[in-house]
Design a protein around this motif. Sequence first.
Motif, PDB file in Angstrom:
ATOM      1  N   GLY A 136       0.771  -1.235   0.000  1.00  0.00           N
ATOM      2  CA  GLY A 136       0.000   0.000   0.000  1.00  0.00           C
ATOM      3  C   GLY A 136       0.799   1.279   0.000  1.00  0.00           C
ATOM      4  O   GLY A 136       0.495   2.206  -0.763  1.00  0.00           O
ATOM      5  N   ILE A 189      -2.231   4.473  -3.048  1.00  0.00           N
ATOM      6  CA  ILE A 189      -2.680   3.097  -2.832  1.00  0.00           C
ATOM      7  C   ILE A 189      -2.951   2.416  -4.169  1.00  0.00           C
ATOM      8  O   ILE A 189      -2.690   1.230  -4.349  1.00  0.00           O
ATOM      9  CB  ILE A 189      -3.957   3.078  -1.964  1.00  0.00           C
ATOM     10  CG1 ILE A 189      -3.653   3.541  -0.545  1.00  0.00           C
ATOM     11  CG2 ILE A 189      -4.592   1.697  -1.943  1.00  0.00           C
ATOM     12  CD1 ILE A 189      -2.881   2.553   0.285  1.00  0.00           C
ATOM     13  N   THR A 232      -2.785  -4.958   0.226  1.00  0.00           N
ATOM     14  CA  THR A 232      -3.765  -3.989   0.697  1.00  0.00           C
ATOM     15  C   THR A 232      -5.166  -4.589   0.607  1.00  0.00           C
ATOM     16  O   THR A 232      -5.391  -5.575  -0.101  1.00  0.00           O
ATOM     17  CB  THR A 232      -3.744  -2.705  -0.153  1.00  0.00           C
ATOM     18  OG1 THR A 232      -4.217  -3.025  -1.471  1.00  0.00           O
ATOM     19  CG2 THR A 232      -2.337  -2.136  -0.254  1.00  0.00           C
TER      20      THR A 232
END
Length: 388
Positions: free
Chosen positions: A188, A260, A300
């Motif tokens: 992430g 992200i 993530t």
Amino acid sequence: MAFINSDKIKNIFSKEKWRSFFTRDKFKRVFQNMLLFFGSTFFILIICEILVRIFFNQTAYTVSSYPERMFDSKSETRLRPNFKGEFAPGEFSASIHINSIGLRDHEPISDTSIYRILGLGDSFTFGHGVEAEESFIEILENKLNKEEKTDILNAGIPGTGPDHYLKLYNHIKKSYKSDHVLFCLFIGNDLNDLKLKKNKGGDRNNNAKKEDNSGSSFKTFLRKNVHLYSFVVDRAKTIPFVRKFLVNSGIAHGMIGNYIIDVLKPKLSIEYEKRWAYLFQIIKNTQDINNNLTIVLIPTREQVYPDRLNKAIQQLGYNKKDIEIDFPNRKIVDFCKSNNINCIDLLPVFIKSSRTKKMYFDIDPHFNKLGHEMAAQIIYSKLMTNLK
């Protein structure tokens, strides 16, 4: 058939009628009542703010729910040695204990006859939101101990990146000789957390790419300055139906930011080419220090859960065709293979389990207890195969 009296209609909408309604005295009374209402409300909020500051001080915590006193800029680890505290009230609760050398773990074992592993990483490795014994590092240590006496030193530091992991390793290895190193990378933001050297002309282009997250900035301001806001919001998140509403409505996006999703784009910008090159150099430097190196790739929520990814793409206005959820993982795995470095990618197993298991908190983007258990099991299985 009844007809509408036009004179009555004219009387209703006549200027004189409205003027008589909005007399100066009536307007004055309405204004005074509004002023009294807002003034009373403001006064009550001020009283509540004072009471919260006295009895439930919220500035003891950072925006990430860590106790502010836990951090120490003079410490090599950035954590205050011998600190004891707990996470701020929220959707999780856990205690925090930092040992004498500034790590969230027991005191380092000096016995060189024990197989010793150093776990480097960020808040995921640290065990954000769970007790120390519930982190994947501690669970992994217990599993390995059943095979051979093993000590894993948890060197996960919240808010840091791979360059700091290497710096921390150089510091720790002076007193803690590890036989093996777990270098845990969070897909992430670890690439984004790298501190690149600035060009002479400045990083105007790079700064322009950063998201304009004014809403998040405003919430950060409230967190830092209004104790009542943190007190109410954190406790509201502990209520199941409130938490469910925040998640379903898309109000609580957690860590969703452009970085992200940008890391999932195979088409690299000049900035990201530099970041990838710097990351691989750090990994090589770590391997030069200890050839018994294992890279652990932590995914993530957006990589694991399609609905999270779709929300992020929609929020940022990106094209889904430009995204490949496993691109960064493949890139790191290929690099590790070409450099004879062991790599454990958690993503495939997490994706398989995502249909039936919830491995992250609802609002906070970190692993929950189940996520840590799964991570520990995957690492243990892969690690035992390689160690044997």
